[in-house]
Design a protein around this motif. Structure first.
Motif, PDB file in Angstrom:
ATOM      1  N   THR A  42       0.781  -1.304  -0.091  1.00  0.00           N
ATOM      2  CA  THR A  42       0.115   0.095   0.058  1.00  0.00           C
ATOM      3  C   THR A  42       0.935   1.326  -0.012  1.00  0.00           C
ATOM      4  O   THR A  42       0.438   2.349   0.025  1.00  0.00           O
ATOM      5  CB  THR A  42      -0.950  -0.013   1.214  1.00  0.00           C
ATOM      6  N   THR A  43       2.280   1.137  -0.293  1.00  0.00           N
ATOM      7  CA  THR A  43       3.053   2.326  -0.209  1.00  0.00           C
ATOM      8  C   THR A  43       3.374   2.692  -1.739  1.00  0.00           C
ATOM      9  O   THR A  43       3.493   1.718  -2.509  1.00  0.00           O
ATOM     10  CB  THR A  43       4.435   1.879   0.486  1.00  0.00           C
ATOM     11  N   PRO A  44       3.419   3.754  -2.012  1.00  0.00           N
ATOM     12  CA  PRO A  44       3.549   4.416  -3.266  1.00  0.00           C
ATOM     13  C   PRO A  44       4.874   3.958  -3.807  1.00  0.00           C
ATOM     14  O   PRO A  44       6.038   3.783  -2.959  1.00  0.00           O
ATOM     15  CB  PRO A  44       3.346   5.813  -3.351  1.00  0.00           C
ATOM     16  N   PHE A  45       5.087   3.598  -5.216  1.00  0.00           N
ATOM     17  CA  PHE A  45       6.278   3.508  -5.783  1.00  0.00           C
ATOM     18  C   PHE A  45       6.986   4.986  -5.861  1.00  0.00           C
ATOM     19  O   PHE A  45       6.300   6.183  -6.072  1.00  0.00           O
ATOM     20  CB  PHE A  45       6.200   3.267  -7.136  1.00  0.00           C
ATOM     21  N   LEU A  46       8.442   5.023  -5.380  1.00  0.00           N
ATOM     22  CA  LEU A  46       9.062   6.165  -5.822  1.00  0.00           C
ATOM     23  C   LEU A  46      10.006   6.110  -7.201  1.00  0.00           C
ATOM     24  O   LEU A  46      10.814   5.200  -7.207  1.00  0.00           O
ATOM     25  CB  LEU A  46       9.912   6.392  -4.735  1.00  0.00           C
ATOM     26  N   VAL A  47       9.760   6.641  -8.213  1.00  0.00           N
ATOM     27  CA  VAL A  47      10.415   6.832  -9.346  1.00  0.00           C
ATOM     28  C   VAL A  47      11.436   7.995  -9.410  1.00  0.00           C
ATOM     29  O   VAL A  47      11.116   9.185  -9.562  1.00  0.00           O
ATOM     30  CB  VAL A  47       9.545   6.808 -10.651  1.00  0.00           C
ATOM     31  N   ARG A  48      12.563   7.870  -9.515  1.00  0.00           N
ATOM     32  CA  ARG A  48      13.788   8.845  -9.553  1.00  0.00           C
ATOM     33  C   ARG A  48      14.259   8.924 -10.705  1.00  0.00           C
ATOM     34  O   ARG A  48      14.868   8.007 -11.447  1.00  0.00           O
ATOM     35  CB  ARG A  48      14.893   8.330  -8.648  1.00  0.00           C
ATOM     36  N   LEU A  49      14.130  10.213 -11.191  1.00  0.00           N
ATOM     37  CA  LEU A  49      14.821  10.490 -12.763  1.00  0.00           C
ATOM     38  C   LEU A  49      16.489  10.761 -12.459  1.00  0.00           C
ATOM     39  O   LEU A  49      16.939  11.218 -11.499  1.00  0.00           O
ATOM     40  CB  LEU A  49      14.130  11.546 -13.296  1.00  0.00           C
ATOM     41  N   ALA A  50      16.910  10.913 -13.742  1.00  0.00           N
ATOM     42  CA  ALA A  50      18.565  11.026 -13.812  1.00  0.00           C
ATOM     43  C   ALA A  50      18.638  12.654 -13.176  1.00  0.00           C
ATOM     44  O   ALA A  50      19.823  13.006 -12.793  1.00  0.00           O
ATOM     45  CB  ALA A  50      19.108  10.713 -15.177  1.00  0.00           C
ATOM     46  N   ASP A  51      17.741  13.473 -13.614  1.00  0.00           N
ATOM     47  CA  ASP A  51      17.956  14.789 -13.438  1.00  0.00           C
ATOM     48  C   ASP A  51      17.635  15.183 -11.667  1.00  0.00           C
ATOM     49  O   ASP A  51      17.414  16.394 -11.514  1.00  0.00           O
ATOM     50  CB  ASP A  51      17.069  15.729 -14.168  1.00  0.00           C
ATOM     51  N   GLY A  52      17.296  14.126 -10.860  1.00  0.00           N
ATOM     52  CA  GLY A  52      16.801  14.243  -9.808  1.00  0.00           C
ATOM     53  C   GLY A  52      15.506  14.469  -9.245  1.00  0.00           C
ATOM     54  O   GLY A  52      15.180  14.420  -8.310  1.00  0.00           O
TER      55      GLY A  52
END
Length: 468
Positions: free
Chosen positions: A130-140
Motif C-alpha cells: 500500500t506504499t507508493p512507488f518512488l520513481v527517481r529520474l536522472a535529473d533528480g
C-alpha cells in the motif's frame, strides 16, 4: 478508495508498447505519466528506422491506440504493407503521442534512474503493497506512482562480443571501431563501411540483414570486404531450409545470404569465439580462441556485433523481482518464450499472471519482459499491456482473457528497398494462424497444437529475429 488510486501509473518508455499502455490507461480512465528518455516518441525505433519489418501493419498497431486514432480522423496505412522503423514512428507512434488524450502526459528527456517504494528499501515488508512507488529520474526529479509499467526495452543494452557472455578482452578499448546491430550500411553509415573490411559477428536475422547490405555495398564500392563469423560449426540455422523451410521468409533470407557465401562475396568463419580485440594502426585485430585452445586472428576495419540484447534490471535493484535465472524474464513467463522451444509465432498467450512479480504493481512489459529471449513481437506486447491495465482497473475477467493473433513466422527485418506492399527480400509474409486464445498460463492457448519451429541460434546468440 485506496490512497494509491489518486496516483498515476508511471509508464517507462514511449515506444510501441509504452504508448499502447498509455492508450489502454486512457480508455480505462486511469491517470498515467509516460517517461521517455529520448526526445521523441519511438526514439529507439528511430535508430533502426532504415529497416523494414517482416510483419505487416495489421500486426503492429495496438487496438486501443487504433480506436483513439480513428476517433481523431487518423488515416491508417495499408494493413498489408510492411513498414520501416521510420514509417512506424512517423505514421503511427508520432500521431499517437500527439493526441490530446496522451500528449499532456508524455515527458521527454526523462530517463529513469531508479525505482523503489517511498520510505522502504527492498528489505522492508510491512505496508509495502500500500506504499507508493518512488520513481527517481536522472535529473533528480522524483514521482510517486500507484504502479509502474516498465516498457523501456533492451535496445540500449546489447550483448557483448565475448563468447562466454563477458566482454572480450580489450572490447572497451576498440569501441570506436565497433557497431551494434543494424547499422545503416547503405544510407547514413555508408562512409564507415565503403572500401573497408567489416566483420559481422552473429547468427540471427540482424546479422543476415547487415551482411546482405554489405554485400550490396561491395558490389558498387571497390575495396569493400565482408567477413561473417559465427560460433557454431555450421550456418544451417541462419540459412534455414530454403524453399522447403517452414518459414518462407527465413528461407528466402537465408538463400540470398548463402548465395553470397557460396560466391565468396561473403567470407564465412565458423567456430569463431571472440577472445580479444586490440587496436592495430587504425584497424582492429580480432583474436579467436577455439574450443581446442588454439588461437588465430583476423584484421578488419569495423566489427558489427549482431549478438542480440539483454535487459537492464539495475533501475529495479530495490524492488522484489522473481526473475528466471536463464532468460531474466519472470519465472512464470520464461518457459513460454524459451527460444530453445519457441519461435516468434509459437509463443502462447500470456498476460498479467505471467508478468507479475512479488513486488505488487511493478510489471516489465514489451521487449524487456522477455529478458534475453529474441522471440518478442509488438503484438505480444500490446496484449500484455491490455491484460495488465485491465487488472489495474480491477477487471480481472478481461485481464485473464488473453489472446494472440500472430503470423507463424514472427517478425524479422528486410532491406527497405525490397518491399513496400507485403513482399520482402525474405519472401511474402505468410497468412496468419487463427487467433490463439486461452488461460493466462498459455497451455490451452495453442501451445500443444502449434507446429514448433526452432529458430533459436544453437550457440546462444540472440539474433533478434523477433525484436522490434
Amino acid at each position: 478508495m485506496n490512497a494509491l488510486d489518486s496516483l498515476p501509473v508511471v509508464v517507462i518508455g514511449a515506444g510501441p508498447t509504452g504508448l499502447a499502455a498509455a492508450a489502454h490507461l486512457h480508455e480505462r480512465g486511469l491517470p498515467f505519466v509516460v517517461l521517455e528518455a529520448g526526445d521523441t516518441p519511438g526514439a529507439a525505433v528511430a535508430q533502426w528506422g532504415h529497416v523494414r519489418l517482416f510483419s505487416p501493419w495489421r500486426y503492429n498497431i495496438d487496438p486501443a491506440a487504433r480506436r483513439i486514432l480513428d476517433d481523431a480522423g487518423w488515416i491508417a496505412p495499408d494493413p498489408e504493407a510492411l513498414p520501416t522503423g521510420a514509417e512506424l514512428v512517423g505514421a503511427y507512434l508520432q500521431p499517437l503521442a500527439e493526441l490530446p488524450h496522451l500528449k499532456p502526459h508524455v515527458r521527454y528527456g526523462a530517463r529513469v534512474q531508479a525505482i523503489s517504494r517511498l520510505g522502504l528499501d527492498r528489505l522492508r515488508t510491512a505496508g509495502r503493497d500500500t506504499t507508493p512507488f518512488l520513481v527517481r529520474l536522472a535529473d533528480g526529479d522524483e514521482l510517486l506512482a500507484r504502479a509502474v509499467l516498465d516498457a523501456s526495452g533492451t535496445w540500449g543494452t546489447p550483448n557483448v562480443l565475448g563468447a562466454s557472455g563477458l566482454p572480450a578482452r580489450g572490447e572497451a578499448d576498440v569501441a570506436a571501431y565497433l557497431e551494434h546491430a543494424l547499422p545503416d550500411v547503405l544510407g547514413a553509415d555508408r562512409d564507415r563501411f565503403a572500401g573497408r573490411h567489416t566483420l559481422v559477428v552473429g547468427a540471427g536475422h540482424s546479422a543476415a540483414n547487415t551482411l546482405l547490405s554489405l554485400a550490396d555495398l561491395a558490389a558498387t564500392e571497390p575495396g569493400t570486404e565482408v567477413t561473417w563469423a559465427i560460433r557454431t560449426t555450421s550456418p544451417a540455422r541462419t540459412y534455414g531450409g530454403g524453399d522447403a523451410d517452414a518459414l518462407p521468409a527465413r528461407g528466402a533470407l537465408g538463400a540470398r545470404l548463402r548465395g553470397h557465401v557460396d560466391a565468396d562475396r561473403v567470407r564465412l568463419l565458423t567456430g569463431f569465439w571472440v577472445h580479444a580485440l586490440t587496436p592495430a594502426d587504425g584497424r582492429v585485430r580480432v583474436v579467436v580462441r577455439h574450443a581446442d585452445g588454439g588461437e588465430e586472428s583476423v584484421l578488419v576495419d569495423r566489427v558489427v556485433a549482431a549478438t542480440g540484447f539483454r535487459p537492464d534490471h539495475s533501475i529495479t535493484a530495490e524492488l522484489r523481482l522473481d526473475l528466471d535465472p536463464v532468460l531474466g524474464a519472470t519465472r512464470a513467463l520464461a518457459p513460454l518464450i524459451d527460444p530453445n522451444e519457441h519461435s516468434c509465432g509459437t509463443v502462447p498467450p500470456h498476460g498479467i499472471d505471467e508478468l507479475t512479480h512479488p513486488e505488487v504493481g511493478y510489471h516489465a512489459v514489451g521487449m524487456k519482459s522477455y529478458g534475453r529471449a529474441p522471440t518478442f513481437l509488438m503484438a505480444t506486447g500490446y496484449e500484455q499491456v491490455r491484460s495488465v491495465v485491465a487488472a489495474l482497473a480491477g477487471d480481472w475477467a478481461a485481464a485473464r482473457d488473453v489472446q494472440l493473433d500472430l503470423p507463424e513466422t514472427g517478425v524479422c527485418s528486410s532491406n527497405a528497398a525490397d518491399s513496400v506492399s507485403g513482399d520482402s527480400c525474405c519472401g511474402p509474409t505468410p497468412a496468419a494462424e487463427p487467433a490463439r486464445r486461452g488461460l493466462a498460463t498459455g497451455v490451452s492457448g495453442g501451445l500443444l497444437s502449434l507446429v514448433a519451429v526452432d529458430t533459436a541460434p544453437a550457440d546462444g546468440q540472440a539474433g533478434g529475429c523477433c525484436a522490434s
